[in-house]
Design an enzyme around this catalytic site. Structure first.
Site, PDB file in Angstrom:
ATOM      1  N   CYS A  46       0.868  -1.190   0.000  1.00 13.44           N
ATOM      2  CA  CYS A  46       0.000   0.000   0.000  1.00 13.44           C
ATOM      3  C   CYS A  46       0.900   1.235   0.000  1.00 13.44           C
ATOM      4  O   CYS A  46       2.060   1.142  -0.420  1.00 13.44           O
ATOM      5  CB  CYS A  46      -0.986  -0.021   1.169  1.00 13.44           C
ATOM      6  SG  CYS A  46      -0.218   0.022   2.807  1.00 13.44           S
ATOM      7  N   ASN A  55       2.130   1.480   4.494  1.00 15.37           N
ATOM      8  CA  ASN A  55       2.394   0.206   5.202  1.00 15.37           C
ATOM      9  C   ASN A  55       2.024   0.288   6.686  1.00 15.37           C
ATOM     10  O   ASN A  55       2.638  -0.371   7.529  1.00 15.37           O
ATOM     11  CB  ASN A  55       3.853  -0.244   5.023  1.00 15.37           C
ATOM     12  CG  ASN A  55       4.125  -1.695   5.419  1.00 15.37           C
ATOM     13  OD1 ASN A  55       5.236  -2.030   5.817  1.00 15.37           O
ATOM     14  ND2 ASN A  55       3.146  -2.560   5.331  1.00 15.37           N
ATOM     15  N   CYS A 107      -1.663   0.784   7.366  1.00 13.87           N
ATOM     16  CA  CYS A 107      -3.106   0.506   7.426  1.00 13.87           C
ATOM     17  C   CYS A 107      -3.476  -0.725   6.587  1.00 13.87           C
ATOM     18  O   CYS A 107      -3.701  -1.812   7.130  1.00 13.87           O
ATOM     19  CB  CYS A 107      -3.927   1.712   6.961  1.00 13.87           C
ATOM     20  SG  CYS A 107      -3.683   3.201   7.981  1.00 13.87           S
ATOM     21  N   ARG A 108      -3.524  -0.582   5.279  1.00 17.17           N
ATOM     22  CA  ARG A 108      -4.082  -1.661   4.440  1.00 17.17           C
ATOM     23  C   ARG A 108      -3.186  -2.874   4.286  1.00 17.17           C
ATOM     24  O   ARG A 108      -3.633  -4.017   4.471  1.00 17.17           O
ATOM     25  CB  ARG A 108      -4.431  -1.099   3.049  1.00 17.17           C
ATOM     26  CG  ARG A 108      -5.570  -0.106   3.079  1.00 17.17           C
ATOM     27  CD  ARG A 108      -5.650   0.670   1.779  1.00 17.17           C
ATOM     28  NE  ARG A 108      -4.510   1.556   1.605  1.00 17.17           N
ATOM     29  CZ  ARG A 108      -4.233   2.252   0.515  1.00 17.17           C
ATOM     30  NH1 ARG A 108      -5.051   2.160  -0.528  1.00 17.17           N
ATOM     31  NH2 ARG A 108      -3.202   3.057   0.466  1.00 17.17           N
ATOM     32  N   SER A 109      -1.911  -2.664   3.926  1.00 18.04           N
ATOM     33  CA  SER A 109      -1.090  -3.854   3.635  1.00 18.04           C
ATOM     34  C   SER A 109      -0.729  -4.667   4.880  1.00 18.04           C
ATOM     35  O   SER A 109      -0.689  -5.899   4.787  1.00 18.04           O
ATOM     36  CB  SER A 109       0.138  -3.499   2.794  1.00 18.04           C
ATOM     37  OG  SER A 109       1.008  -2.622   3.456  1.00 18.04           O
ATOM     38  N   ASP A 122      -7.977   3.805   0.615  1.00 23.05           N
ATOM     39  CA  ASP A 122      -7.125   4.299   1.695  1.00 23.05           C
ATOM     40  C   ASP A 122      -8.001   4.820   2.838  1.00 23.05           C
ATOM     41  O   ASP A 122      -8.781   5.758   2.635  1.00 23.05           O
ATOM     42  CB  ASP A 122      -6.271   5.438   1.110  1.00 23.05           C
ATOM     43  CG  ASP A 122      -5.268   5.979   2.098  1.00 23.05           C
ATOM     44  OD1 ASP A 122      -5.365   5.659   3.299  1.00 23.05           O
ATOM     45  OD2 ASP A 122      -4.386   6.738   1.659  1.00 23.05           O
TER      46      ASP A 122
HETATM   47  P1  4NP Z   1      -1.892   2.834   4.016  1.00 25.27           P
HETATM   48  O1  4NP Z   1      -2.574   4.192   4.558  1.00 25.27           O
HETATM   49  O2  4NP Z   1      -1.291   3.163   2.675  1.00 25.27           O
HETATM   50  O3  4NP Z   1      -3.045   1.893   3.927  1.00 25.27           O
HETATM   51  O4  4NP Z   1      -0.863   2.433   5.055  1.00 25.27           O
HETATM   52  C1  4NP Z   1      -1.893   5.409   4.661  1.00 25.27           C
HETATM   53  C2  4NP Z   1      -1.062   5.644   5.733  1.00 25.27           C
HETATM   54  C3  4NP Z   1      -0.426   6.865   5.847  1.00 25.27           C
HETATM   55  C4  4NP Z   1      -0.616   7.832   4.879  1.00 25.27           C
HETATM   56  C5  4NP Z   1      -1.440   7.576   3.800  1.00 25.27           C
HETATM   57  C6  4NP Z   1      -2.073   6.359   3.681  1.00 25.27           C
HETATM   58  N1  4NP Z   1       0.035   9.086   5.017  1.00 25.27           N
HETATM   59  O5  4NP Z   1      -0.242   9.985   4.180  1.00 25.27           O
HETATM   60  O6  4NP Z   1       0.822   9.288   5.938  1.00 25.27           O
END
Ligand code: 4NP
Length: 161
Positions: A14, A17, A19-21, A130
């Site tokens: 993702c 790294n 939240c989703r992955s 996201d």
């Molecule tokens: P992820 O979510 O890609 O599912 O881990 C996010 C985590 C942090 C951010 C964006 C998406 N960020 O902008 O910091």
């Protein structure tokens, strides 16, 4: 690296790294274990480097724990060029992540690089959205989608054997 019989190495990707992955890694590992697939290995990473070394977002760990998935021990890392040699499947959560993975993919890459949701067998959407800037509902939706795609991926891997 060529795939060996009865084994599969899967990398979930993702943006951050956190939240989703990591959710995908924890859910897939848990469902694969339940399905008796001992030779499956999973990992996760982000295309970005902002959260390298961090634990998953607490909203993510709380939502996962509510369904029995323990992922708080995971730590974020960034996608590396050697990942293309180490994993059979490199599965992106959304199309922007997929584009970033493809930009790093070496010529002649033998890994399957694609969208994780392509493995879902139901009428799921094409991407895992996201949840970072949204409310708690988004984290539950991530789990719903990731559970559906993990179940489908397990069926695909079993059928391949
Ligand atoms: P992820 O979510 O890609 O599912 O881990 C996010 C985590 C942090 C951010 C964006 C998406 N960020 O902008 O910091």
């Amino acid at each position: 690296m060529p795939e060996e019989a009865n084994s599969a190495r899967v990398l979930f990707v993702c943006l951050g790294n956190i939240c989703r992955s990591p959710t995908a890694q924890g859910v897939f590992e848990s469902l694969a274990k339940q399905a008796g697939m001992a030779n499956v290995q999973a990992d996760s990473c982000g295309t970005g480097d902002w959260h390298v070394g961090s634990a998953p977002d607490s909203r993510t760990t709380d939502a996962a724990a509510a369904r029995g998935y323990a992922i708080a021990h995971l730590r974020a890392r960034q996608l590396q060029s050697h990942d293309f040699d180490r994993f059979d499947y490199i599965l992106a959560m959304d199309k922007a992540n997929l584009h970033d993975v493809q930009m790093m993919s070496p010529r002649g890459c033998r890994s399957h690089v694609g969208l994780f949701m392509d493995f879902a067998r139901d009428r799921s959407p094409a991407e895992v959205p996201d949840p970072y800037y949204g409310g708690n509902k988004g984290f539950d939706q991530v789990l719903n989608l990731v559970e559906a795609a993990s179940a489908g991926l397990i069926l695909t891997l079993k059928a391949r054997r």
